[in-house]
Write a protein that holds these residues in place. Sequence first.
Motif, PDB file in Angstrom:
ATOM      1  N   GLN A  53      -3.251   6.510   2.455  1.00  0.00           N
ATOM      2  CA  GLN A  53      -2.831   7.336   3.599  1.00  0.00           C
ATOM      3  C   GLN A  53      -3.810   7.227   4.761  1.00  0.00           C
ATOM      4  O   GLN A  53      -3.402   7.161   5.923  1.00  0.00           O
ATOM      5  N   SER A  54      -5.106   7.209   4.462  1.00  0.00           N
ATOM      6  CA  SER A  54      -6.092   7.128   5.543  1.00  0.00           C
ATOM      7  C   SER A  54      -6.128   5.729   6.160  1.00  0.00           C
ATOM      8  O   SER A  54      -6.364   5.574   7.359  1.00  0.00           O
ATOM      9  N   LEU A  69       0.825  -1.211   0.000  1.00  0.00           N
ATOM     10  CA  LEU A  69       0.000   0.000   0.000  1.00  0.00           C
ATOM     11  C   LEU A  69       0.860   1.263   0.000  1.00  0.00           C
ATOM     12  O   LEU A  69       0.544   2.236  -0.693  1.00  0.00           O
ATOM     13  N   ALA A  70       1.957   1.249   0.754  1.00  0.00           N
ATOM     14  CA  ALA A  70       2.796   2.445   0.870  1.00  0.00           C
ATOM     15  C   ALA A  70       3.527   2.755  -0.423  1.00  0.00           C
ATOM     16  O   ALA A  70       3.754   3.932  -0.746  1.00  0.00           O
ATOM     17  N   THR A  82      12.186   2.570   3.817  1.00  0.00           N
ATOM     18  CA  THR A  82      13.261   1.726   4.313  1.00  0.00           C
ATOM     19  C   THR A  82      12.685   0.767   5.332  1.00  0.00           C
ATOM     20  O   THR A  82      11.780   1.118   6.072  1.00  0.00           O
ATOM     21  N   PRO A  83      13.154  -0.481   5.388  1.00  0.00           N
ATOM     22  CA  PRO A  83      12.630  -1.423   6.367  1.00  0.00           C
ATOM     23  C   PRO A  83      12.681  -0.856   7.782  1.00  0.00           C
ATOM     24  O   PRO A  83      13.666  -0.273   8.205  1.00  0.00           O
ATOM     25  N   CYS A  84      11.597  -1.055   8.522  1.00  0.00           N
ATOM     26  CA  CYS A  84      11.450  -0.576   9.886  1.00  0.00           C
ATOM     27  C   CYS A  84      11.372   0.944   9.956  1.00  0.00           C
ATOM     28  O   CYS A  84      11.572   1.519  11.019  1.00  0.00           O
ATOM     29  N   VAL A  85      11.106   1.626   8.873  1.00  0.00           N
ATOM     30  CA  VAL A  85      10.994   3.081   8.862  1.00  0.00           C
ATOM     31  C   VAL A  85       9.775   3.434   8.053  1.00  0.00           C
ATOM     32  O   VAL A  85       9.491   2.822   7.031  1.00  0.00           O
ATOM     33  N   SER A  86       9.045   4.414   8.510  1.00  0.00           N
ATOM     34  CA  SER A  86       7.850   4.818   7.794  1.00  0.00           C
ATOM     35  C   SER A  86       8.209   5.428   6.456  1.00  0.00           C
ATOM     36  O   SER A  86       9.277   5.996   6.277  1.00  0.00           O
ATOM     37  N   LYS A 122       3.256  12.456  -8.035  1.00  0.00           N
ATOM     38  CA  LYS A 122       4.684  12.246  -7.909  1.00  0.00           C
ATOM     39  C   LYS A 122       4.966  10.935  -7.184  1.00  0.00           C
ATOM     40  O   LYS A 122       4.368  10.649  -6.170  1.00  0.00           O
ATOM     41  N   PRO A 123       5.840  10.088  -7.732  1.00  0.00           N
ATOM     42  CA  PRO A 123       6.116   8.812  -7.079  1.00  0.00           C
ATOM     43  C   PRO A 123       6.763   9.007  -5.725  1.00  0.00           C
ATOM     44  O   PRO A 123       7.538   9.929  -5.521  1.00  0.00           O
TER      45      PRO A 123
END
Length: 422
Positions: free
Chosen positions: A154-155, A145-146, A275-279, A269-270
């Motif tokens: 986002q929601s 999703l991210a 990063t793993p373990c980071v939002s 915009k893409p």
Amino acid sequence: MAIPNDLSLFNSTSPLYSMMELYANASSAPSAPLCSDWPPVPMTTVIPTIYSVICVLGTMANTLAVCVLACASASRRTVANTFMLNLCVSDLLFLLSLPLWAVYYSQGYSWPFGRVACKICGALHNLNLYASIFFITCMSMDRYLAIVHPLRSQSARDPKRARLTCILVWVLACACSAPTLALRDTYHLETLGVEACVILYPNHAWYQTLVWIKILLAFLLPLFVISCCYCAIGRHLLADTGLVRMQNLSHPPNTPSFKLLESQEGYSKPERPPTPCVSPSSSGSRPLAGRGLERVLWTVAAVVLAFFLCWFPFHCVTFLDVLNSEGWLDSCWVNWTIQNLTPLTLCLGFSNSAINPVLYCFIGNHFRGRLGSLCKGVCSCLKARGEEHSQKRGSFSTRLSSFSRKLSDLKDLAIVEPSGSA
């Protein structure tokens, strides 16, 4: 409840993973031709050694990950970090029970810790089996999703919803582990003269049902979801990179291509993949290219391969055991494989608990930076306490030296005064 007279049934599967069948009637046990020419694996030495290594490395890695994730600021408590924290807790709970299973194997399947510990350790094993795979699946869906749908999700990608999802995962994992918890118990095996920690299945139907639930819910379904998510992520990243390269070729190098793309209608915009373990970063970040894209793709491939390689061999042997119990496969190599490879493939599955924090956390730059900051903070605190203790010792030494000098002066004065009065 009677146990089959054929000892090979006991050795055919790992009592740790509840694959051992104790039928109500001894006649229901399938025939098992022995492989006298094939040497057995020395389980009493190999398995405890592997368990010890997994326990030490996994406990260290997951403990560091939990410390970093739990001590993170409110802004860092993202959806991905919430899932990762729960995954590390699940792995830690199971890893703490591994020393007991190591002792169990080293003593020839003799359980010396009592009935309650048998049930608790067995429950922790099954709970981790389901919970860890469910959390990995949730993390895969969150990454999908991210990266693929950053704006529309986002929601949905809210930390509060992530915590609620974690609660549901724990409840579902407990529900899947409940039958094993109820059926697991200690059982005296007269043929070996040991008190084993096994699962006493009421009948063959119970065994089949629980095994198929584990194969489907703990492997096939999560593997399908994880593979779909990461295939979509890979296609999305490759497509974005190809689009950016085309724009860079068709426009002067001094003009950023993504600004021209933003002017087009319906184009968003893409977003930089998280990063793993980071939002994931905000929508204003640039797309990955070159080494950044290659790093993300290798991370994605490593996650899928680690999950597949760790658990696929064990579930293959489990499937062979199901076919053997039905009488569809009954040969020397099948029985030797089930007897000797079930515990070894189970060790490989357990190693996933030690690999998870490495794949999801330690390869991330942000996580390593926060781990370094945490270590520096701990070192600074210890250094400050050491200096404070040194200052206190110095102050005490100074006061003691002053007191000694005063005491020496008083003694000298007491000696001088009598001679003066004479």
